[in-house]
Design an enzyme around this catalytic site. Structure first.
Site, PDB file in Angstrom:
ATOM      1  N   THR A 168      30.406  39.818  38.267  1.00 18.32           N
ATOM      2  CA  THR A 168      31.622  38.892  39.177  1.00 18.32           C
ATOM      3  C   THR A 168      30.265  37.929  39.446  1.00 18.32           C
ATOM      4  O   THR A 168      29.430  37.714  38.999  1.00 18.32           O
ATOM      5  CB  THR A 168      31.871  39.631  40.620  1.00 18.32           C
ATOM      6  OG1 THR A 168      32.521  40.347  40.733  1.00 18.32           O
ATOM      7  CG2 THR A 168      32.199  38.290  41.556  1.00 18.32           C
ATOM      8  N   ARG A 196      45.484  46.075  41.100  1.00 20.42           N
ATOM      9  CA  ARG A 196      44.757  45.896  42.280  1.00 20.42           C
ATOM     10  C   ARG A 196      43.611  44.306  42.370  1.00 20.42           C
ATOM     11  O   ARG A 196      43.620  43.624  41.292  1.00 20.42           O
ATOM     12  CB  ARG A 196      43.372  46.819  41.761  1.00 20.42           C
ATOM     13  CG  ARG A 196      42.178  47.097  42.827  1.00 20.42           C
ATOM     14  CD  ARG A 196      40.879  45.861  42.150  1.00 20.42           C
ATOM     15  NE  ARG A 196      39.990  45.931  42.934  1.00 20.42           N
ATOM     16  CZ  ARG A 196      38.354  45.656  43.316  1.00 20.42           C
ATOM     17  NH1 ARG A 196      38.779  44.383  41.997  1.00 20.42           N
ATOM     18  NH2 ARG A 196      37.825  45.582  43.554  1.00 20.42           N
ATOM     19  N   VAL A 197      43.743  44.308  43.537  1.00 24.99           N
ATOM     20  CA  VAL A 197      43.039  42.776  43.561  1.00 24.99           C
ATOM     21  C   VAL A 197      41.696  43.135  44.772  1.00 24.99           C
ATOM     22  O   VAL A 197      41.793  43.809  45.841  1.00 24.99           O
ATOM     23  CB  VAL A 197      44.134  41.938  44.854  1.00 24.99           C
ATOM     24  CG1 VAL A 197      43.672  40.535  45.123  1.00 24.99           C
ATOM     25  CG2 VAL A 197      45.394  41.282  43.433  1.00 24.99           C
TER      26      VAL A 197
HETATM   27  N1  GLY Z   1      33.508  42.282  43.500  1.00 25.77           N
HETATM   28  C1  GLY Z   1      34.630  42.552  42.707  1.00 25.77           C
HETATM   29  C2  GLY Z   1      35.608  43.151  42.378  1.00 25.77           C
HETATM   30  O1  GLY Z   1      35.588  43.960  43.609  1.00 25.77           O
HETATM   31  O2  GLY Z   1      36.928  42.610  41.862  1.00 25.77           O
END
Ligand code: GLY
Length: 299
Positions: A168, A196-197
């Site tokens: 990320t 999924r978020v």
């Molecule tokens: N921190 C990135 C995620 O879990 O989507």
């Protein structure tokens, strides 16, 4: 006010052969953002510029190079915040967009909303003139291979194998006018369920900026980060202690103690002092503040 900028390229375990690419990628990003700031540009432009560079760099799990979901698709999340006016824009589970951080900024500046998802976000992107890209512009061979491996293992993990999850990207910048902006962008976790978020587009969890209190961007296991509102939590500790390193450490301690979480955080104080902390084996980060001749990048 003297400018300052910090970026991260993900917390997790970075394989040895990818350490240098993470270092170089975060360095390029921070220097590009710094250039914007020293030329008198806004913190908003610096954050966008730095994150676009990392989204375009397939080293990272953001934009090109993102992890694939369980169906072999790329679904991207991004969040952006203007700390001078507490404006927020975010997109989630969005496909076929090369630079979701730009789309998140457009949501902030050109819509009445703070978060657009999936098809609605894509329709907004088209209306705003963003070109749509192909899956193969985002999904690289390394990630197709990972997807096939995970398919074979039939993994749908509740807690992803954090040992492998990293990449990320995020940035916090302070400009000459004393304004702070923060942004975060991700492809999420490998083999995630479609739809999924994680924390990244959730304001207060994956990112936060307020000129009065500072700015933060987070990385790591999103399900745990979201539960403690890690980005805002670190600013709470900054208010209490005034120390960016103590504040990030305290926030990560809560993440670990309360939800058994894993992750990392970068932070800038309102006067541009950087802080960072993580409880994973690695976090790639780089920063440059007034008085430094060049950026420092660490993995
Ligand atoms: N921190 C990135 C995620 O879990 O989507």
């Amino acid at each position: 006010m003297r400018p300052s900028i910090i970026v991260h390229g993900g917390a997790g375990t970075i394989p040895p052969e990818m350490l240098e690419a993470h270092r170089q990628g975060t360095l390029r990003a921070v220097e590009a953002g710094w250039q914007v700031l020293v030329e008198g540009g806004s913190a908003l432009d610096a954050v966008e510029q730095a994150i676009v560079i990392m989204e375009d760099d397939e080293t990272f799990d953001a934009g090109r190079g993102s992890f694939l979901n369980a169906e072999g698709q790329v679904e991207l999340d991004a969040g952006f915040m203007d700390g001078s006016r507490l404006l927020v824009g975010a997109v989630a589970a969005v496909q076929f967009i090369k630079n979701p951080i730009r789309l998140a900024r457009a949501v902030m500046e050109k819509s009445d909303h703070v978060l657009l998802v999936a098809q609605g976000a894509i329709r907004f992107a088209q209306k705003m003139g963003f070109p749509l890209c192909e899956l193969t512009d985002l999904a690289v061979p390394r990630e197709f291979e990972r997807w096939l491996r995970l398919l074979y293992e039939r993994a749908y993990p509740a807690q992803p194998a954090m040992a492998q999850v990293t990449g990320t990207v995020g940035c916090v910048a302070l400009d000459r006018n004393g304004h702070i902006a923060a942004g975060t962008s991700t492809g999420g976790t490998p083999n995630k369920m479609p739809g999924r978020v994680g924390d990244v587009p959730m304001v207060g969890s994956g990112f936060y900026a307020d000129d009065e209190y500072g700015g933060t961007s987070c990385t790591g296991w999103g399900e745990s980060i979201a539960k403690v509102n890690l980005a805002r939590l670190a600013l709470h500790y900054l208010q209490q202690t005034g120390d960016p390193q103590v504040a990030t450490q305290a926030a990560i301690q809560v993440l670990a103690d309360k939800v058994n979480g894993l992750g990392g955080i970068i932070l800038l104080t309102p006067d541009g002092r950087p802080g960072w902390h993580y409880n994973t084996p690695h976090m790639a980060y780089a920063y440059r503040t007034a008085g430094m001749d060049c950026a420092i990048a660490v993995v």
